[in-house]
Write a protein that holds these residues in place. Structure first.
Motif, PDB file in Angstrom:
ATOM      1  N   LEU A   1       0.828  -1.208   0.000  1.00  0.00           N
ATOM      2  CA  LEU A   1       0.000   0.000   0.000  1.00  0.00           C
ATOM      3  C   LEU A   1       0.864   1.261   0.000  1.00  0.00           C
ATOM      4  N   LEU A   2       1.944   1.251   0.771  1.00  0.00           N
ATOM      5  CA  LEU A   2       2.843   2.409   0.797  1.00  0.00           C
ATOM      6  C   LEU A   2       3.509   2.621  -0.564  1.00  0.00           C
ATOM      7  N   LEU A   3       3.849   1.524  -1.242  1.00  0.00           N
ATOM      8  CA  LEU A   3       4.449   1.629  -2.571  1.00  0.00           C
ATOM      9  C   LEU A   3       3.488   2.295  -3.548  1.00  0.00           C
ATOM     10  N   PHE A   4       2.235   1.842  -3.561  1.00  0.00           N
ATOM     11  CA  PHE A   4       1.249   2.435  -4.459  1.00  0.00           C
ATOM     12  C   PHE A   4       0.951   3.885  -4.083  1.00  0.00           C
ATOM     13  N   LEU A   5       0.943   4.176  -2.782  1.00  0.00           N
ATOM     14  CA  LEU A   5       0.719   5.547  -2.341  1.00  0.00           C
ATOM     15  C   LEU A   5       1.852   6.452  -2.804  1.00  0.00           C
ATOM     16  N   LEU A   6       3.092   5.971  -2.701  1.00  0.00           N
ATOM     17  CA  LEU A   6       4.245   6.765  -3.141  1.00  0.00           C
ATOM     18  C   LEU A   6       4.180   7.032  -4.643  1.00  0.00           C
ATOM     19  N   LEU A   7       3.807   6.021  -5.425  1.00  0.00           N
ATOM     20  CA  LEU A   7       3.685   6.207  -6.867  1.00  0.00           C
ATOM     21  C   LEU A   7       2.582   7.212  -7.194  1.00  0.00           C
ATOM     22  N   PHE A   8       1.473   7.129  -6.470  1.00  0.00           N
ATOM     23  CA  PHE A   8       0.364   8.061  -6.706  1.00  0.00           C
ATOM     24  C   PHE A   8       0.778   9.504  -6.412  1.00  0.00           C
ATOM     25  N   VAL A   9       1.467   9.703  -5.284  1.00  0.00           N
ATOM     26  CA  VAL A   9       1.911  11.049  -4.915  1.00  0.00           C
ATOM     27  C   VAL A   9       2.923  11.579  -5.930  1.00  0.00           C
ATOM     28  N   CYS A  10       3.841  10.712  -6.401  1.00  0.00           N
ATOM     29  CA  CYS A  10       4.806  11.135  -7.427  1.00  0.00           C
ATOM     30  C   CYS A  10       4.089  11.528  -8.710  1.00  0.00           C
ATOM     31  N   ASN A  11       3.054  10.783  -9.058  1.00  0.00           N
ATOM     32  CA  ASN A  11       2.270  11.115 -10.247  1.00  0.00           C
ATOM     33  C   ASN A  11       1.612  12.487 -10.102  1.00  0.00           C
ATOM     34  N   GLN A  12       1.045  12.749  -8.928  1.00  0.00           N
ATOM     35  CA  GLN A  12       0.408  14.039  -8.694  1.00  0.00           C
ATOM     36  C   GLN A  12       1.430  15.170  -8.676  1.00  0.00           C
ATOM     37  N   PHE A  13       2.605  14.908  -8.102  1.00  0.00           N
ATOM     38  CA  PHE A  13       3.635  15.945  -7.998  1.00  0.00           C
ATOM     39  C   PHE A  13       4.161  16.342  -9.377  1.00  0.00           C
TER      40      PHE A  13
END
Length: 346
Positions: free
Chosen positions: A215-227
């Motif tokens: 879950l943390l991995l997917f969250l990090l990817l999502f935040v990077c995508n938004q950034f």
């Protein structure tokens, strides 16, 4: 206590070793010299309320006084414990001075130069990180590892937040999630091991660990995508990350929950790894849509050039993993047959 005579002889011996006369010894205890004389001649015992004072004056432990014998080992252990406490206290005091002086200097300089506190908070948060690693472990009495890790995580996150605000950036969320992800990869197993969980979850700590990290991995990817303002999370980030998680998840489920013997588990893990090695490149080509639709990889073990070297290496890895899978499979079959024969003979 030992018999009165032995007790008296021991008190006399210790009194003389300390260099006290009977009168001096009696004055320190606020008793009569006659009372001390009776103890040493084995006529009577001292009042129990005087035990602690006698021990302090004679430089012995209560155990030594009550047994009328020197406990050299216990005394040395007590001395070592006190010496350790003094060293730890000196260590704490030295570090407090070493941290306090630069902090005070930075505070004064920042006020004098900028007429307000600006970069001082970066210094403060940086020192908090150092304190969490050097002072916290020797200051907390219980759960040292957990409290040290918590204080370090908080201090590091605070430093990132202050640096983000100081530079006017918007990267704090990415850095914070990255820190949590990295630290949890290393330390979450230790945290789970020392944490009480309800019975239904107590034997599923490995599953909790893998779920949390995924879950943390997917969250990090999502935040990077938004950034980055991109749109690659759903069509590239999630599929690639999900496919990449198949191997560690598969190995964990096989080793932890598969009801087969250890050789079959190893065989299954190597087989899964070989399948992953064979399909990963084709899957990446499909997701990235780079024009290469081949599922495996190009190889020619008799020809090593710029086009085949990568494929040849992948094929060797694939064949090696498959080889070990077969070896463990055969070993598991032999082990199972031997077990069945022994069971039939019994």
């Amino acid at each position: 206590m030992e018999d009165k005579k032995t007790f008296g002889e021991y008190v006399t011996k210790r009194r003389k070793e300390m260099g006290f006369t009977q009168r001096e010894f009696a004055e320190k205890l606020f008793v009569t010299e006659s009372a001390v004389s009776k103890w040493e001649r084995g006529i009577s015992y001292p009042d129990i309320t005087l035990i602690r004072e006698i021990c302090e004056i004679l430089g012995i432990s209560e155990h030594e006084l009550l047994t009328a014998s020197d406990d050299i080992k216990g005394r040395n252990s007590e001395k070592m414990a006190k010496k350790y406490e003094r060293i730890v206290q000196a260590y704490r005091n030295i570090l407090m001075v070493l941290y306090g002086i630069p902090l005070a200097v930075c505070f004064i300089v920042n006020i004098a130069v900028s007429h307000k506190l600006t970069w001082f908070f970066i210094v403060l948060a940086s020192e908090m990180i150092a304190v969490s690693l050097t002072l916290v472990p020797v200051m907390v009495p219980v759960k040292k590892a957990l409290i040290t890790l918590g204080s370090f995580t908080f201090s590091l996150s605070l430093l990132l937040l202050i640096c983000n605000l100081y530079t006017g950036g918007n990267w704090f969320i990415i850095s914070f999630i990255s820190v949590i992800f990295g630290l949890s990869l290393l330390f979450l197993p230790l945290i789970l091991r020392g944490t009480y969980l309800i019975p239904i979850l107590s034997d599923k700590k490995t599953l909790i660990y893998f779920t949390t990290e995924t879950l943390l991995l997917f969250l990090l990817l999502f935040v990077c995508n938004q950034f980055t303002g991109g749109n690659w999370f759903l069509n590239r980030g999630m599929p690639i990350a999900g496919f990449s998680c198949i191997l560690p998840w598969g190995i964990m489920l096989i080793m932890r929950y598969a009801p087969i013997n250890i050789y079959f588990k190893f065989s299954s893990c190597f087989a899964l790894a070989s399948l992953f090695e064979y399909t990963i490149q084709g899957f990446l080509h499909f997701i990235l849509n780079d024009g290469d639709s081949s599922m495996g990889f190009q190889y020619d073990l008799l020809n090593w050039n710029s086009l085949t070297t990568s494929g040849n290496i992948n094929m060797i890895i694939f064949l090696s993993l498959l080889f070990f899978s077969i070896i463990f499979l055969i070993t598991g079959i032999i082990s199972s047959l031997r077990g069945q024969n022994l069971h039939n003979l019994s």
